[in-house]
Structures are given as structure tokens and as C-alpha cells.
Design a protein around this motif. Sequence first.
Motif, PDB file in Angstrom:
ATOM      1  N   MET A  44       5.742   9.214  -8.240  1.00  0.00           N
ATOM      2  CA  MET A  44       4.826  10.156  -8.881  1.00  0.00           C
ATOM      3  C   MET A  44       5.650  11.158  -9.678  1.00  0.00           C
ATOM      4  O   MET A  44       6.666  11.663  -9.195  1.00  0.00           O
ATOM      5  N   ALA A  45       5.210  11.437 -10.885  1.00  0.00           N
ATOM      6  CA  ALA A  45       5.829  12.465 -11.724  1.00  0.00           C
ATOM      7  C   ALA A  45       4.710  13.195 -12.445  1.00  0.00           C
ATOM      8  O   ALA A  45       3.842  12.561 -13.053  1.00  0.00           O
ATOM      9  N   GLU A  46       4.714  14.506 -12.319  1.00  0.00           N
ATOM     10  CA  GLU A  46       3.689  15.342 -12.943  1.00  0.00           C
ATOM     11  C   GLU A  46       2.280  14.896 -12.553  1.00  0.00           C
ATOM     12  O   GLU A  46       1.364  14.880 -13.368  1.00  0.00           O
ATOM     13  N   GLY A  47       2.135  14.468 -11.277  1.00  0.00           N
ATOM     14  CA  GLY A  47       0.834  14.081 -10.754  1.00  0.00           C
ATOM     15  C   GLY A  47       0.350  12.709 -11.174  1.00  0.00           C
ATOM     16  O   GLY A  47      -0.775  12.340 -10.878  1.00  0.00           O
TER      17      GLY A  47
ATOM     18  N   VAL B 215       0.845  -1.183   0.000  1.00  0.00           N
ATOM     19  CA  VAL B 215       0.000   0.000   0.000  1.00  0.00           C
ATOM     20  C   VAL B 215       0.886   1.241   0.000  1.00  0.00           C
ATOM     21  O   VAL B 215       1.848   1.322   0.772  1.00  0.00           O
ATOM     22  N   PHE B 216       0.558   2.190  -0.870  1.00  0.00           N
ATOM     23  CA  PHE B 216       1.303   3.451  -0.977  1.00  0.00           C
ATOM     24  C   PHE B 216       0.303   4.594  -0.968  1.00  0.00           C
ATOM     25  O   PHE B 216      -0.599   4.630  -1.806  1.00  0.00           O
ATOM     26  N   GLY B 217       0.459   5.533  -0.043  1.00  0.00           N
ATOM     27  CA  GLY B 217      -0.380   6.724  -0.045  1.00  0.00           C
ATOM     28  C   GLY B 217       0.120   7.709  -1.090  1.00  0.00           C
ATOM     29  O   GLY B 217       1.304   7.737  -1.419  1.00  0.00           O
ATOM     30  N   ASP B 218      -0.780   8.521  -1.624  1.00  0.00           N
ATOM     31  CA  ASP B 218      -0.379   9.538  -2.606  1.00  0.00           C
ATOM     32  C   ASP B 218       0.672  10.481  -2.036  1.00  0.00           C
ATOM     33  O   ASP B 218       1.619  10.854  -2.727  1.00  0.00           O
ATOM     34  N   THR B 219       0.525  10.871  -0.774  1.00  0.00           N
ATOM     35  CA  THR B 219       1.488  11.763  -0.145  1.00  0.00           C
ATOM     36  C   THR B 219       2.852  11.103  -0.051  1.00  0.00           C
ATOM     37  O   THR B 219       3.874  11.704  -0.378  1.00  0.00           O
ATOM     38  N   GLU B 220       2.881   9.850   0.372  1.00  0.00           N
ATOM     39  CA  GLU B 220       4.148   9.120   0.477  1.00  0.00           C
ATOM     40  C   GLU B 220       4.843   9.055  -0.886  1.00  0.00           C
ATOM     41  O   GLU B 220       6.043   9.296  -0.993  1.00  0.00           O
ATOM     42  N   LEU B 221       4.095   8.745  -1.931  1.00  0.00           N
ATOM     43  CA  LEU B 221       4.690   8.655  -3.267  1.00  0.00           C
ATOM     44  C   LEU B 221       5.191  10.006  -3.762  1.00  0.00           C
ATOM     45  O   LEU B 221       6.269  10.102  -4.340  1.00  0.00           O
ATOM     46  N   SER B 222       4.420  11.053  -3.539  1.00  0.00           N
ATOM     47  CA  SER B 222       4.825  12.368  -4.049  1.00  0.00           C
ATOM     48  C   SER B 222       5.985  12.963  -3.254  1.00  0.00           C
ATOM     49  O   SER B 222       6.749  13.768  -3.780  1.00  0.00           O
ATOM     50  N   GLN B 223       6.155  12.549  -1.993  1.00  0.00           N
ATOM     51  CA  GLN B 223       7.253  13.083  -1.185  1.00  0.00           C
ATOM     52  C   GLN B 223       8.536  12.273  -1.298  1.00  0.00           C
ATOM     53  O   GLN B 223       9.592  12.730  -0.883  1.00  0.00           O
ATOM     54  N   ALA B 224       8.460  11.082  -1.866  1.00  0.00           N
ATOM     55  CA  ALA B 224       9.654  10.252  -2.046  1.00  0.00           C
ATOM     56  C   ALA B 224      10.420  10.808  -3.242  1.00  0.00           C
ATOM     57  O   ALA B 224       9.958  10.704  -4.374  1.00  0.00           O
TER      58      ALA B 224
END
Length: 125
Positions: free
Chosen positions: A73-76, A33-42
Amino acid sequence: MASQSSPAKPRPPLESGWVLSGRDGAGGPIRLVFGDTELSQAYLGLVIGRHPALCDRAIDDPSVSRRHMRVGMAEGRPYVEDLNSLNGTLLDGAEVPQFEPVPFAAGQELTLGRVVLAIARSDAP
């Protein structure tokens, strides 16, 4: 003597994200499981592989490389990238090029060696 209860720890807020679920080569369940915040901050994404000390999420299967792939995440948009794995990474049966981010979406399927993972969206309530 009155008992004192400690205040409940606040729960982190639920957020939207991604769930990769399936079975390893021996039939054991896998759920990442990956949260959107976790992915965008990595900064460089999150690494998935067999070696727990080298990866953000580990899959204990001999067909998975120590550092097999990265999600981020790249460009949303979420992406997957093969990290020069021995057995490769497939997205819906198509090879994911090494070190080239490829966008993914809910309903697609990732294959790492003998491990097959369904991609689903997890929405916060």
C-alpha cells in the motif's frame, strides 16, 4: 468429576482486504488473501514468489520466480511491483516495470509466468 472447558480463543476481527485467486500452470487452485492492515503495516510490502522461505506468500509453480513480485500500500492505494522476475508480471496484459509500483484495483488480472490471478476486493461483514 466436572469437566472444565477452556475459554474460547477470541477470533481476530474480520477486515477488508484483497483476494488474488486463480490457477497455477498445472491447473491447481491458488488463493492469496491480504488484509488492508497487513498490507499497510508491511514496510516494503509483501513478497509473492515460489520460494516459501524468501516470500510472504508462495506459489508452487516453476514459471514463478523465487521472489517474483511485491504487493503493498502506498498513499492508501494498493500496488504491485515486479522484482526482476524471469518471466515478468503483467497487469491486465500490460507489463509491470521492474521495481516500479503500479496501482491495481478489483476486477483486474495479474499474470506471473503461467499463473493467472483475478483481483477481487474482500469486504468485512
